[in-house]
Design an enzyme around this catalytic site. Sequence first.
Site, PDB file in Angstrom:
ATOM      1  N   GLY A  64       0.771  -1.297   0.006  1.00 10.36           N
ATOM      2  CA  GLY A  64      -0.160  -0.041  -0.191  1.00 10.36           C
ATOM      3  C   GLY A  64       0.902   1.483   0.106  1.00 10.36           C
TER       4      GLY A  64
ATOM      5  N   ASP B 271       1.294  -9.112   1.814  1.00 17.22           N
ATOM      6  CA  ASP B 271      -0.124  -8.395   1.531  1.00 17.22           C
ATOM      7  C   ASP B 271      -0.881  -9.289   0.729  1.00 17.22           C
ATOM      8  OD1 ASP B 271      -1.771  -6.403  -0.061  1.00 17.22           O
ATOM      9  OD2 ASP B 271      -0.214  -4.881   0.775  1.00 17.22           O
ATOM     10  N   ILE B 272      -2.226  -9.083   0.366  1.00 17.50           N
ATOM     11  CA  ILE B 272      -2.779  -9.795  -0.713  1.00 17.50           C
ATOM     12  C   ILE B 272      -2.458  -9.616  -1.885  1.00 17.50           C
ATOM     13  CG2 ILE B 272      -4.815 -10.668   0.746  1.00 17.50           C
ATOM     14  CD1 ILE B 272      -6.312  -8.106  -0.335  1.00 17.50           C
TER      15      ILE B 272
ATOM     16  N   ILE C  11      -4.971 -10.900   6.033  1.00 14.70           N
ATOM     17  CA  ILE C  11      -4.813 -10.830   7.587  1.00 14.70           C
ATOM     18  C   ILE C  11      -5.785 -11.298   8.087  1.00 14.70           C
ATOM     19  CG2 ILE C  11      -5.876  -8.615   7.363  1.00 14.70           C
ATOM     20  CD1 ILE C  11      -3.140  -9.314   9.558  1.00 14.70           C
TER      21      ILE C  11
ATOM     22  N   TYR D  24     -15.581   4.163   8.310  1.00 15.79           N
ATOM     23  CA  TYR D  24     -13.878   4.151   8.607  1.00 15.79           C
ATOM     24  C   TYR D  24     -13.608   4.918  10.032  1.00 15.79           C
ATOM     25  CZ  TYR D  24      -8.894   5.444   7.518  1.00 15.79           C
ATOM     26  OH  TYR D  24      -7.745   5.788   7.626  1.00 15.79           O
TER      27      TYR D  24
HETATM   28  P1  NAD Z   1      -3.532   1.250   1.152  1.00  7.67           P
HETATM   29  O1  NAD Z   1      -4.911   1.180   0.620  1.00  7.67           O
HETATM   30  O2  NAD Z   1      -2.731   2.135   0.022  1.00  7.67           O
HETATM   31  O3  NAD Z   1      -2.761   0.094   1.335  1.00  7.67           O
HETATM   32  C1  NAD Z   1      -3.354  -1.104   2.299  1.00  7.67           C
HETATM   33  C2  NAD Z   1      -2.771  -2.480   1.874  1.00  7.67           C
HETATM   34  O4  NAD Z   1      -3.481  -3.364   2.358  1.00  7.67           O
HETATM   35  C3  NAD Z   1      -3.113  -2.649   0.255  1.00  7.67           C
HETATM   36  O5  NAD Z   1      -1.754  -3.058  -0.242  1.00  7.67           O
HETATM   37  C4  NAD Z   1      -3.939  -3.829   0.305  1.00  7.67           C
HETATM   38  O6  NAD Z   1      -3.937  -4.874  -0.631  1.00  7.67           O
HETATM   39  C5  NAD Z   1      -3.648  -4.434   1.535  1.00  7.67           C
HETATM   40  N1  NAD Z   1      -4.760  -5.196   2.126  1.00  7.67           N
HETATM   41  C6  NAD Z   1      -6.312  -4.903   2.117  1.00  7.67           C
HETATM   42  N2  NAD Z   1      -6.707  -6.095   2.600  1.00  7.67           N
HETATM   43  C7  NAD Z   1      -5.861  -7.104   3.020  1.00  7.67           C
HETATM   44  C8  NAD Z   1      -5.750  -8.035   3.759  1.00  7.67           C
HETATM   45  N3  NAD Z   1      -7.026  -8.796   3.825  1.00  7.67           N
HETATM   46  N4  NAD Z   1      -4.760  -8.841   3.856  1.00  7.67           N
HETATM   47  C9  NAD Z   1      -3.475  -8.284   3.740  1.00  7.67           C
HETATM   48  N5  NAD Z   1      -3.412  -7.061   3.030  1.00  7.67           N
HETATM   49  C10 NAD Z   1      -4.453  -6.278   2.718  1.00  7.67           C
HETATM   50  O7  NAD Z   1      -3.625   2.176   2.358  1.00  7.67           O
HETATM   51  P2  NAD Z   1      -2.412   2.913   3.037  1.00  7.67           P
HETATM   52  O8  NAD Z   1      -2.660   4.389   2.845  1.00  7.67           O
HETATM   53  O9  NAD Z   1      -1.129   2.671   3.150  1.00  7.67           O
HETATM   54  O10 NAD Z   1      -2.659   2.819   4.817  1.00  7.67           O
HETATM   55  C11 NAD Z   1      -2.342   1.954   5.610  1.00  7.67           C
HETATM   56  C12 NAD Z   1      -3.118   2.187   7.003  1.00  7.67           C
HETATM   57  O11 NAD Z   1      -2.703   3.426   7.369  1.00  7.67           O
HETATM   58  C13 NAD Z   1      -4.570   1.936   6.913  1.00  7.67           C
HETATM   59  O12 NAD Z   1      -4.831   1.327   8.448  1.00  7.67           O
HETATM   60  C14 NAD Z   1      -5.059   3.427   6.918  1.00  7.67           C
HETATM   61  O13 NAD Z   1      -6.312   3.406   7.649  1.00  7.67           O
HETATM   62  C15 NAD Z   1      -4.127   4.104   7.722  1.00  7.67           C
HETATM   63  N6  NAD Z   1      -4.124   5.663   7.168  1.00  7.67           N
HETATM   64  C16 NAD Z   1      -3.549   5.937   6.159  1.00  7.67           C
HETATM   65  C17 NAD Z   1      -3.599   7.512   5.631  1.00  7.67           C
HETATM   66  C18 NAD Z   1      -3.209   7.814   4.390  1.00  7.67           C
HETATM   67  O14 NAD Z   1      -3.346   9.088   4.235  1.00  7.67           O
HETATM   68  N7  NAD Z   1      -2.698   6.931   3.553  1.00  7.67           N
HETATM   69  C19 NAD Z   1      -4.127   8.178   6.739  1.00  7.67           C
HETATM   70  C20 NAD Z   1      -4.625   7.823   8.100  1.00  7.67           C
HETATM   71  C21 NAD Z   1      -4.523   6.398   8.452  1.00  7.67           C
HETATM   72  C1  AKB Z   2      -8.516   8.940   4.171  1.00  7.72           C
HETATM   73  O1  AKB Z   2      -8.564  10.043   3.490  1.00  7.72           O
HETATM   74  O2  AKB Z   2      -9.343   7.717   4.186  1.00  7.72           O
HETATM   75  C2  AKB Z   2      -7.220   8.606   4.877  1.00  7.72           C
HETATM   76  C3  AKB Z   2      -7.275   9.326   6.213  1.00  7.72           C
HETATM   77  C4  AKB Z   2      -7.154  10.333   6.592  1.00  7.72           C
HETATM   78  O3  AKB Z   2      -7.508   8.250   7.046  1.00  7.72           O
HETATM   79  N1  AKB Z   2      -6.043   9.413   4.101  1.00  7.72           N
END
Ligand code: NAD
Ligand code: AKB
Length: 310
Positions: free
Chosen positions: A14, A37-38, A56, A145
Amino acid sequence: MANQERILVVGAAGQIGTELVLELRNRFGNDSVIAADIKTPNYDVMEGGPFEFLDILDKNALLKIVRKHNIKQVYQLAALLSATAEQNPMFAWKLNMEGLFNILELGKEKIVDKIFWPSSIAVFGPTTPRENTPQITITEPSSVYGVSKLAGERWCEYYFNKFNVDVRSIRYPGLISHKSQPGGGTTDYAVHIFYEAKRHQKYECFLKADCTLPMMYMDDAINATIGIMECDSNKVKTRSSYNISGVSFNPEELALEIKNQMPEFTITYAPDYRQQLAESWPASIDDSVANKDWGWKHQYDISTIVNEML
Ligand code: NAD
Ligand code: AKB
């Protein structure tokens, strides 16, 4: 690196996982960091060290991988983000909660020693003070969420208090990066805008021009993540999740900053359902508690972010 504890990153393909795996391998050695990852991650993550396909939600497969690699630390990033979660609320709840429980249980059984799980500014809602949102304040999220993240925070604190699980968490703001595409969030506009600026010199934004949100450059987010995981356990006094802050801006301000470097760039606005999510979140975040407890401080401001991204 012979004595380095083995680390598992779930969600390694991700937006955050991609950069977190690369930085952890850089610091602790390629073989110490197992990406999972999946879906298939990018070339650097896949080829730079061990990779496992893992759902997961599959507890047995998770345990097998943890035992196979003698994992002692887990970063659990797999989740549905805000915009995607609204399209599939029941599955978002299942993935976001069960994914966390499967890891917390490994902590409870003392199979792993340390856990990172990210929360989000989405734990806040329309009744939260929008400016300089404090660490402890009203949390009444209006998105599925946000509800899952708030529940997750309460469970993290519960597992720490009840079972002495060393779980650490931060509330990320919207993250901006270029090594991997964002995965279905509301703040994704602030990444898409750069791709469209480069390709077409224009962008149609799905948020309103004046919709200010807390944002952060990925390098800062990775430093915060590894920072809280590497500090002494007794410094981590908040076991739900810490506010962390980078920079706050709206789409119009970001577009102006891009225009400074690319005068031909134009932006138009066509707000959709994501506007409502964004409106329920803070405009800026007070992260003084994280600063006091474990020394967190961001480095990137809007112009350094735009420079790096362009
Ligand atoms: P993303 O969607 O880019 O990556 C998530 C990854 O998880 C993907 O590669 C997906 O294939 C993998 N995934 C999904 N289902 C799965 C499963 N069942 N088993 C294994 N892997 C699985 O998300 P991200 O932006 O990298 O966010 C990661 C974490 O950080 C999340 O918990 C998200 O809520 C949190 N977060 C992200 C942001 C942001 O701006 N990116 C902000 C706040 C919080
Ligand atoms: C989203 O927009 O869902 C994320 C977050 C702020 O958690 N980037």
